[in-house]
Design an enzyme around this catalytic site. Structure first.
Site, PDB file in Angstrom:
ATOM      1  N   ASP A 446      -2.992  12.986 -10.796  1.00 32.38           N
ATOM      2  CA  ASP A 446      -2.009  12.424  -9.875  1.00 32.38           C
ATOM      3  C   ASP A 446      -0.654  12.269 -10.562  1.00 32.38           C
ATOM      4  O   ASP A 446      -0.548  12.274 -11.793  1.00 32.38           O
ATOM      5  CB  ASP A 446      -2.502  11.059  -9.377  1.00 32.38           C
ATOM      6  CG  ASP A 446      -1.999  10.724  -7.977  1.00 32.38           C
ATOM      7  OD1 ASP A 446      -1.030  11.366  -7.521  1.00 32.38           O
ATOM      8  OD2 ASP A 446      -2.572   9.826  -7.337  1.00 32.38           O
ATOM      9  N   ASP A 510      -1.571  12.002   1.528  1.00 32.18           N
ATOM     10  CA  ASP A 510      -2.192  10.682   1.576  1.00 32.18           C
ATOM     11  C   ASP A 510      -2.481  10.259   3.016  1.00 32.18           C
ATOM     12  O   ASP A 510      -3.197   9.291   3.251  1.00 32.18           O
ATOM     13  CB  ASP A 510      -1.299   9.640   0.915  1.00 32.18           C
ATOM     14  CG  ASP A 510      -1.422   9.641  -0.605  1.00 32.18           C
ATOM     15  OD1 ASP A 510      -2.361  10.278  -1.127  1.00 32.18           O
ATOM     16  OD2 ASP A 510      -0.575   9.022  -1.267  1.00 32.18           O
TER      17      ASP A 510
END
Length: 686
Positions: A446, A510
Site C-alpha cells: 500500500d 477503496d
C-alpha cells in the site's frame, strides 16, 4: 510483418497484423511521420514531399509532422525533448545518423549536429495484438553534464481533428470515472504531480471517430509509468492531432553525467477500425500473453473490515475458519499486525510483530491457515513512516524533507526517501525477512499519501518509482511464487508500470459498493486486464441495502475477494456465500482468462450487461440496479461465440440449447425485477 525499410529513400515501416506505421527522413534531414492506420502493401507508394515555408509566421520546423520533435530553432509546438548543455545552450539541432534493426527492435539513431549528444528512437511490435511500443534513449557522450528538462517517450500523429477523447477522472473512492469530450481546438493535458500515482487521472488515452463498441476508428495508448506522467493531446493548426506521453516535466530535471545513458518509460499504442471492443481485446491479450502470470488467481478474504487495527491471533484464526467454510483460498491479514500499530498514527516503519496481539508471533496464525489448506497473505506499507516510530528516531534523514521547514505529514505519516540506497536496502531486507521467516504467499503493498518536500534533487519523482520497481523485481526474483498486489489508498496505482515491474494484482478502489463498482470496473476494462482487477464483497454500502447476491455478482466480474465481517454472518449468509464462491470457481477460468465484452442493448431499463467468452464457454452477467416504471426486460446479443456450434444454458429455470449464430444475432431475453437484481448465465459449447 515487423519492420520494413527502404534504405535508398530512408522510408521506414512498422507493421502489425492489421496496421502500418510509417515515417521517413525528409529533404531537410528531419525525421518525419507519414502514416498510421490500416495495413498497407509495403512502402513503395509513400512519397515524402519536400517542405517549404508558407509564411514567416509559419516556420517550417513548426509545420513539420516530426516523428520526435525537440526543443530548438523556430519550433513553437510541443516538444518531446528539451535539454541544457554545459555551456548554457538550450537548443537541439539533430541529424539522422543511421538505424539498427534486430529481430525484436528497430532503433533510429539521431544526433546533435554540434554536441556529442545522441538520442535513439526505439520501436517494438506486438503483431497479433496490433500494438506498437515506443521509447527513447538519450546518451551524453560529451565531457560535461547535460540536464534534461523534458523527455516524453513518444509522439504519435492522428490524421483527424474531429475526434472524441475518452479517459478517466476521479478522486479517492471514485476512481475510473469515464469522461468523453470532443477535442475542439484547445490543448488537453492529463497529468499527475503527486509522486505516488493518482486517483484523479490515469496514464491512458482513447481517441475515436464516432466509434461504438464494435465499429469505428479508435486510436489509443498507455504509458508504462507510475507516478508523475503527462499526456498532451493537441489538434494542429493545419490539420491532424498529435499525442505525447511521458514523464511529467513538472519539477523534474534529469542530470546526465558524461558517458551516462537514460531510457524513458515505454509508451504502448494501437489503432483499430473495429471499435472499443477490439481495442480492449488487444490490450487484454497483451497483458495476458506478455505480462501476467499464467493460471487463475485465488479467491481472497481480507480481514480489514472485520477488525481494522484491532487484530489478534485468535480472532484472525476464527475469521480464517469461517472463510475456509465458504471456499476461500487465500487469507490476508491487513493493517495492524506490526509495531505499535493501534491506529494510523504509529507503527509504520517498525516492522516487527506486535507481541501483545501475537504473543507467539505470526506462525500460529499462518500454520492454522495453512492447515486449513489456504494460502496466507499480509499487508505492508513500506514507503511510509509514522513520526513516533523508532525507525524515524534512528534515521531522521531518511524522509523527504527540507531542513528549514516543518516536516509534512498526511494521514499521520511521512514518505521515506526511497531514492537513497540505504532506504532501498531497508525495504528489501524487511520484505525479505518476512518472506524468509514466514510462509507468505501474497503481499498487499500500500501507499497512502503523496510525496512532498522532495529536496534539491529534481529527478526524485522518477527515481522514487524506479526504486519501487527495482525492489519489487528483486523480491519476485527471490520469491517467484509470491503474488504482489499494488494498492495506493485504493486505485491510485493502477498502471502498466506496476504490472510490468512484477506486481500481479491491482486494488482497484477503496470504494467497494457493489453498484459503484460497476462503473469503476467498466472504465478500468478499457485498457486494463480483468485478471488483475481485485474486487471484493464487503459490508460497504453507499445506498439502500444491496443483496448479497448482487454484491457477489459485481465482485465476480474480476478476481473475487471478500472483506465482510463474516463472524456476523448468519447460517443463511454462510450457505449463500459458499454457493456463490463455488459458482465463481466454475466460471473463473473464462472470467480471468477469456475475452471480455461490454454488451450494448436497447432496453429502456438501465441494465448493465457483460460477457466473458473463450473457445468452449461463456458467462453472461446482467445487472439491474433499479427497475424503471416500464418494467421491461432486455434482449442480450452475445459476442465471441462459435456461430456454427450449439450452446447449452439455463434461462429462467429452463434448460435451453441454441446455436452460436442465434445467440449472437437474435439474442436471448432476460427480465429482472426489483432493485439490485442480477443474474449470471453460463453457456457451454456442446
Amino acid at each position: 510483418m515487423g519492420f520494413l525499410i527502404d534504405e535508398k529513400r530512408l522510408v521506414f515501416g512498422v507493421e502489425t497484423a492489421k496496421t502500418t506505421y510509417a515515417f521517413a527522413v525528409d529533404n531537410l534531414g528531419l525525421l518525419r511521420h507519414l502514416y498510421w492506420g490500416p495495413k498497407l502493401n509495403g512502402l513503395e507508394d509513400f512519397e515524402v514531399p519536400e517542405l517549404s515555408e508558407l509564411s514567416s509566421n509559419d516556420p517550417i520546423l513548426d509545420l513539420t509532422d516530426e516523428e520526435y520533435p525537440v526543443f530548438g530553432g523556430m519550433r513553437y509546438k510541443e516538444n518531446c525533448l528539451k535539454v541544457i548543455f554545459a555551456d548554457g545552450t538550450r537548443d537541439i539541432e539533430y541529424k539522422y545518423v543511421g538505424y539498427t534493426q534486430t529481430e525484436e527492435e528497430l532503433i533510429i539513431h539521431l544526433k546533435d549536429v554540434y554536441y556529442d549528444f545522441e538520442f535513439n528512437l526505439h520501436y517494438k511490435t506486438y503483431e497479433e495484438q496490433d500494438l506498437i511500443e515506443r521509447t527513447v534513449s538519450v546518451k551524453n557522450n560529451t565531457q560535461a553534464v547535460v540536464e534534461i528538462e523534458k523527455i516524453h517517450s513518444a509522439q504519435i500523429h492522428i490524421p483527424y481533428q474531429d475526434l472524441t477523447l475518452t479517459s478517466s477522472h476521479g478522486r479517492w473512492l471514485a476512481e475510473f470515472q469515464e469522461f468523453k469530450q470532443p477535442l475542439g481546438q484547445g490543448k488537453i493535458i492529463l497529468e499527475n504531480r503527486r509522486g505516488i500515482s493518482t486517483h484523479n487521472h490515469n496514464p491512458f488515452f482513447i481517441l475515436d471517430r464516432h466509434a461504438t463498441e464494435t465499429e469505428g476508428e479508435v486510436y489509443f495508448g498507455i504509458l508504462k509509468l507510475s507516478g508523475n506522467f503527462s499526456t498532451i493531446i493537441e489538434p494542429r493548426p493545419y490539420g491532424g492531432t498529435l499525442v505525447q506521453m511521458g514523464i511529467n516535466p513538472h519539477d523534474c530535471l534529469v542530470t546526465l553525467q558524461p558517458g551516462e545513458e537514460f531510457v524513458a518509460p515505454a509508451m504502448l499504442f494501437g489503432y483499430t477500425n473495429e471499435g472499443f471492443e477490439a481495442m480492449s481485446h488487444h490490450m487484454h491479450d497483451y497483458a495476458k500473453q506478455n505480462v501476467l502470470r499464467e493460471g487463475v488467481r485465488p479467491v481472497l478474504y481480507n480481514s480489514w473490515e472485520a477488525t481494522e487495527f484491532d487484530v489478534h491471533c485468535d480472532e484472525q484464526i476464527a475469521l480464517a475458519k469461517k472463510a475456509k467454510e465458504m471456499g476461500v483460498e487465500l487469507f490476508v491479514i491487513d493493517d495492524g499486525w506490526f509495531g505499535e500499530r493501534h491506529s494510523d498514527a504509529d507503527g509504520l516503519g517498525d516492522w516487527y510483530v506486535n507481541e501483545d496481539k501475537f504473543p507467539e508471533g505470526l506462525n500460529p496464525l499462518i500454520h492454522a491457515v495453512k492447515d486449513m489448506g489456504m494460502m496466507f497473505g499480509i499487508w505492508i506499507e513500506p514507503e511510509m513512516v509514522n513520526p513516533p516510530t523508532q525507525l524515524l528516531k534512528d534515521h531522521p534523514d531518511w524522509i523527504y524533507h527540507f531542513k528549514n521547514r516543518v516536516n509534512d505529514t498526511s494521514r499521520n505519516q511521512m514518505v521515506l526517501n526511497v531514492t537513497l540506497p540505504e532506504v532501498q536496502e531497508f525495504i528489501f531486507n524487511m520484505i525479505d525477512d518476512l518472506l524468509s521467516k514466514y510462509e507468505i504467499d501474497y503481499i498487499k503493498w500500500d501507499a497512502n499519501r503523496p510525496i512532498s518536500q522532495t529536496g534539491v534533487s529534481r529527478d526524485m519523482w522518477l527515481r522514487h518509482i524506479e526504486a519501487v520497481y527495482d525492489i519489487a523485481r528483486r523480491v519476485k526474483a527471490k520469491y517467484p511464487h509470491l503474488l504482489l498486489e499494488a494498492c495506493a489508498s485504493g486505485g491510485g496505482r493502477v498502471d502498466y508500470g506496476m504490472l510490468e515491474s512484477s506486481f500481479d494484482d491491482f486494488w482497484t478502489s477503496d470504494n467497494t459498493d457493489a453498484y459503484d463498482r460497476l462503473t469503476i470496473q467498466n472504465t478500468y476494462s478499457y485498457v486494463y486486464p480483468v485478471k488483475a482487477m481485485r474486487a471484493w464483497v464487503t459490508d460497504a454500502n453507499n445506498r439502500s441495502t444491496i443483496p448479497l447476491t448482487f454484491k457477489f455478482h459485481s465482485a465476480m466480474m474480476g478476481t473475487l475477494g471478500m472483506g465482510c465481517n463474516i463472524l456476523k454472518f448468519t447460517d443463511e449468509d454462510m450457505k449463500l456465500s459458499a454457493e456463490l464462491i463455488e459458482q465463481y470457481k466454475q466460471i473463473r477460468e473464462v472470467v480471468q482468462n477469456g475475452d471480455f465484452y461490454r454488451l450494448q442493448h436497447t432496453s429502456s431499463n438501465n441494465y448493465y450487461c457483460y460477457e466473458y467468452a473463450n473457445e468452449t464457454e461463456a458467462a453472461l452477467f446482467v445487472f439491474l440496479p433499479q427497475t424503471q416504471i416500464s418494467r421491461t426486460g432486455v434482449r442480450v446479443k452475445l459476442r465471441g461465440l462459435d456461430a456454427n456450434a450449439q450452446y447449452t444454458f439455463t434461462l429462467a429455470g429452463t434448460e435451453m440449447k441454441k446455436s452460436g449464430s442465434y445467440l449472437m444475432n437474435h439474442g436471448i431475453d432476460v427480465k429482472l425485477s426489483g432493485d439490485y437484481a442480477s443474474t449470471i448465465i453460463k453457456f457451454k459449447k456442446a
